[in-house]
Design a protein around this motif. Structure first.
Motif, PDB file in Angstrom:
ATOM      1  N   TYR A 187     -10.122   8.805  11.973  1.00  0.00           N
ATOM      2  CA  TYR A 187     -10.667   8.439  10.690  1.00  0.00           C
ATOM      3  C   TYR A 187     -11.351   9.643  10.076  1.00  0.00           C
ATOM      4  O   TYR A 187     -12.089  10.343  10.733  1.00  0.00           O
ATOM      5  N   TRP A 210     -12.506  11.398   5.885  1.00  0.00           N
ATOM      6  CA  TRP A 210     -12.741  11.042   4.493  1.00  0.00           C
ATOM      7  C   TRP A 210     -12.742  12.287   3.648  1.00  0.00           C
ATOM      8  O   TRP A 210     -12.885  13.387   4.155  1.00  0.00           O
ATOM      9  N   ASP A 232     -11.045   7.072   2.221  1.00  0.00           N
ATOM     10  CA  ASP A 232     -10.832   7.115   3.669  1.00  0.00           C
ATOM     11  C   ASP A 232      -9.443   7.653   3.966  1.00  0.00           C
ATOM     12  O   ASP A 232      -8.485   7.310   3.277  1.00  0.00           O
ATOM     13  N   TRP A 278     -18.402  10.305  13.100  1.00  0.00           N
ATOM     14  CA  TRP A 278     -18.804   9.105  12.367  1.00  0.00           C
ATOM     15  C   TRP A 278     -20.078   9.336  11.590  1.00  0.00           C
ATOM     16  O   TRP A 278     -20.859   8.429  11.386  1.00  0.00           O
ATOM     17  N   GLU A 308     -12.040   2.862  -0.507  1.00  0.00           N
ATOM     18  CA  GLU A 308     -13.132   2.341   0.301  1.00  0.00           C
ATOM     19  C   GLU A 308     -13.205   0.814   0.219  1.00  0.00           C
ATOM     20  O   GLU A 308     -12.765   0.203  -0.750  1.00  0.00           O
ATOM     21  N   ASP A 345      -4.107   7.396   2.879  1.00  0.00           N
ATOM     22  CA  ASP A 345      -5.392   7.411   2.179  1.00  0.00           C
ATOM     23  C   ASP A 345      -5.695   6.003   1.690  1.00  0.00           C
ATOM     24  O   ASP A 345      -4.869   5.390   1.028  1.00  0.00           O
ATOM     25  N   PHE A 377     -20.980   5.864   4.068  1.00  0.00           N
ATOM     26  CA  PHE A 377     -19.875   5.077   3.537  1.00  0.00           C
ATOM     27  C   PHE A 377     -20.329   4.524   2.196  1.00  0.00           C
ATOM     28  O   PHE A 377     -21.052   3.552   2.123  1.00  0.00           O
TER      29      PHE A 377
END
Lengths: 278, 360
Positions: B224, B226, B252, B167, B212, B209, B171
């Motif tokens: 998850y 990206w 994502d 994580w 965002e 996919d 973002f």
């Protein structure tokens, strides 16, 4: 014993009780005369006990005193009032949509008055008095919640959420001290309080998005996003809890949730935009 | 008997896994469903293509008590509900007919549509701003961004998601903090915009996919990740050059590696989906994209309208340009009808990622 039922009682059994507002209706009725909720359609209740605000059929007539109210439209519904002579409704002036020329408008003098300032603006309540027609809407996607108030009921409503209210309801506001910092960054928060005296009345609220209601048992509680709160019975207590998230890495991360504890009804909205007062 | 795909325990004699929809026995030979009447010769090609898109679904062996959701492809027993138990789509024939140009609208979800995942369930309610209400079993959990939380039972345990699990990303330039809710108990989510709530069931091994800011919540078995979109253009104003990312700098990717998962997205307005054949392309406005299969490739496309020549109007019109996103199959793509304006669409583009262009 079934046989003990008098014909009069039997007739009263043939009435339909509205599941939304508990009002009694004629057995042939398809919409509740007090709140407009459809009587011939099953209530929609989710698994966890939330009831959707009943979709009031377009053009359903709702009566109060000598006046009628019609709710029209789907996405941004409007409420159209045909005021009887002597009847009046009160509202915030910016929700007016149209009116007959001859419907007089006045401003309510609130006891304890105009100390409630919102973003520097005085908080004004306008009154329209019948006979005549006047219509209201709020310019946002949402639902109109028709809440008939029976004598003795007390309802707390999120500020600015009420669209209109019939004259025989007592209007005041309460300050929620505990929430002040959490919700509006020190600006303080008021809640509108509607109390019926001895006459039934009508309150129409506007909720953003969709509106859901749930009845909490005594002592039962639920955590609600503070912005989603729309209305509650005065018997439901509200208290903000700060939910701390995670450990050291996110020491500052958290969120506040309003803990609602029964007994009573609580209503929430699914969208919560905080419009600035213009 | 166990499902070969997801490992769920099955009752003897079922043809399809009741959990993930995988075929347990060999599929029946012929399609028992009424074959579509042969299209007349005059029918547009797009419609034929649209029908061929639905065709694999028509092989669903309804005679064996199963039916297939036209929206998400899940297979389940007939008659168990009016909605697909995986994605909530209404199971009425009318909703599964694509438009003449091949887009299929997200089927009208029945109010209170109920979806199953693991021992938990999810109910979607509301029309304008729908909410997703989850009844989490003790062993199940979901993750979400904390501002979508609407209400929850006091006993639901919430925590931030472990950073070690990948994580670490930013973002869209902001630190991403995911919140995790662990059952047992009820919890509900909503986003503050009118639109649709899309339930995307992910079969095990399936990835998707997503652009965002579309994400609402996902079950914790959904991984998850990206990737960079490689779709950008640079605008020059005076001496300053600024880079714009019409589909965002990052996209994502959600992946259900071992067991089926449920992904909830929120999109503005109406939602349309279509399946592109291998090599088939379509242009969409970049900000309208919601999700695509990883097999779908994307790139920038610049279109210049013809405004005549040697006129003042033509000189002005030089700056008028449409920025498109080319999507190339095979795979599914989904778009929304309410989307943001593209920044600096008519600016002086000095450099782009790989792009095709068209001058009319």
């Amino acid at each position: 014993m079934i046989n003990d039922v008098t014909p009069a009682q039997a007739a009263s059994f043939e009435r339909i009780q509205c599941q939304w507002c508990q009002g009694m209706n004629d057995k042939a009725a398809t919409s509740c005369s007090a709140c407009g909720a459809p009587l011939d359609i099953r209530n929609v209740i989710s698994d966890s006990g939330w009831r959707e605000v009943p979709r009031i059929r377009d053009m359903t007539e709702i009566r109060f005193s000598a006046s009628t109210c019609q709710v029209e439209g789907e996405i941004v519904p409007t409420a159209e009032i045909n005021l009887g002579a002597g009847d009046s409704v009160f509202f915030e002036h910016h929700v007016m949509l149209w009116k007959d020329v001859n419907v007089p408008l006045s401003v309510m003098s609130l006891s304890g008055g105009f100390k409630r300032a919102l973003a520097g603006m005085p908080f004004l309540i306008s009154i329209a008095t019948g006979p005549g027609r006047i219509a209201f809407s709020r310019d946002a996607t949402g639902e109109l919640v028709v809440l008939p108030l029976h004598p003795g009921m007390e309802l707390d409503v999120r500020e600015h959420a009420f669209l209109l209210c019939s004259h025989n309801i007592n209007y005041s506001f309460v300050r929620i001290k505990g929430l002040a910092n959490v919700l509006f960054g020190g600006q303080g928060m008021y809640m509108d309080r509607f109390v019926t005296s001895n006459m039934p009345g009508l309150v129409i609220l506007h909720g953003y998005g969709n509106v859901f209601e749930r009845r909490l048992a005594a002592g039962e509680s639920i955590l609600v996003e503070p912005g989603a709160f729309l209305y509650k019975d005065a018997s439901v207590t509200m208290q903000v809890e700060f939910q701390k998230l995670g450990s050291g890495l996110f020491g500052a991360t958290g969120m506040s949730m309003a803990k609602m504890t029964g007994p009573g009804r609580i209503g929430i909205q699914s969208m919560y935009v905080h419009h600035k007062t213009e | 008997m166990f499902c070969t795909r997801c490992g769920a325990k099955l009752t003897a004699g079922v043809n399809f896994c009741t959990f993930c929809g995988a075929k347990v026995v060999a599929p029946p030979i012929a399609s028992p469903m009424a074959p579509p009447t042969p299209p007349p010769a005059a029918i547009p090609v797009s419609t034929q293509r649209a029908q061929s898109m639905v065709a694999p679904i028509a092989q669903a062996p309804s005679a064996h008590g199963s039916q297939t959701c036209q929206w998400c492809g899940a297979i389940f027993d007939t008659g168990i509900s009016a909605n697909c138990p995986k994605c909530g789509a209404a199971l009425v024939a009318r909703s599964s007919v694509p438009s003449l140009s091949g887009w299929l609208e997200l089927p009208p979800r029945k109010d209170m549509a109920k979806l199953q995942f693991g021992n938990s369930s999810c109910q979607i309610e509301g029309v304008y701003v729908p909410i997703a209400e989850m009844n989490l079993a003790p062993e199940d959990s979901v993750y979400f961004t904390h501002h979508v939380l609407l209400w929850m039972d006091p006993q639901v345990r919430i925590s931030t998601m472990s950073m070690r699990g990948g994580w670490k990303r930013l973002f869209a330039g902001m630190p991403l903090i995911m919140t995790q809710a662990q059952g047992p108990g009820h919890i509900a989510f909503s986003k503050d915009e009118p639109g649709e709530l899309i339930a995307l069931p992910l079969h095990s091994g399936q990835a998707i996919d997503v652009r965002e800011h579309m994400f609402l919540a996902a079950t914790s078995n959904v991984q998850y990740d990206w990737f960079t979109t490689h779709v950008w253009y640079q605008i020059q104003n005076d001496k300053e050059t600024e880079t714009f990312y019409p589909v965002g700098p990052l996209m994502d990717r959600f992946f259900a590696p071992t067991s089926p998962g449920l992904l909830l997205l929120h999109a503005g307005g109406s939602v349309l989906v279509r399946t592109l054949a291998p090599g088939e392309t379509i242009l969409v406005k970049p900000t309208a994209l919601i999700f695509k299969d990883p097999s779908v490739q994307m790139q920038l496309h610049l279109e210049h309208p013809n405004a005549g020549i040697f006129t003042w109007g033509a000189w002005q019109a030089r700056a008028v340009r449409s920025i498109w996103l080319t999507l190339m199959g095979p795979g599914r793509v989904a778009i929304q009808s309410v989307f943001e304006r593209i920044e600096q669409e008519n600016g002086n583009i000095v450099n782009t990622s790989y792009a095709t262009s068209q001058y009319w």
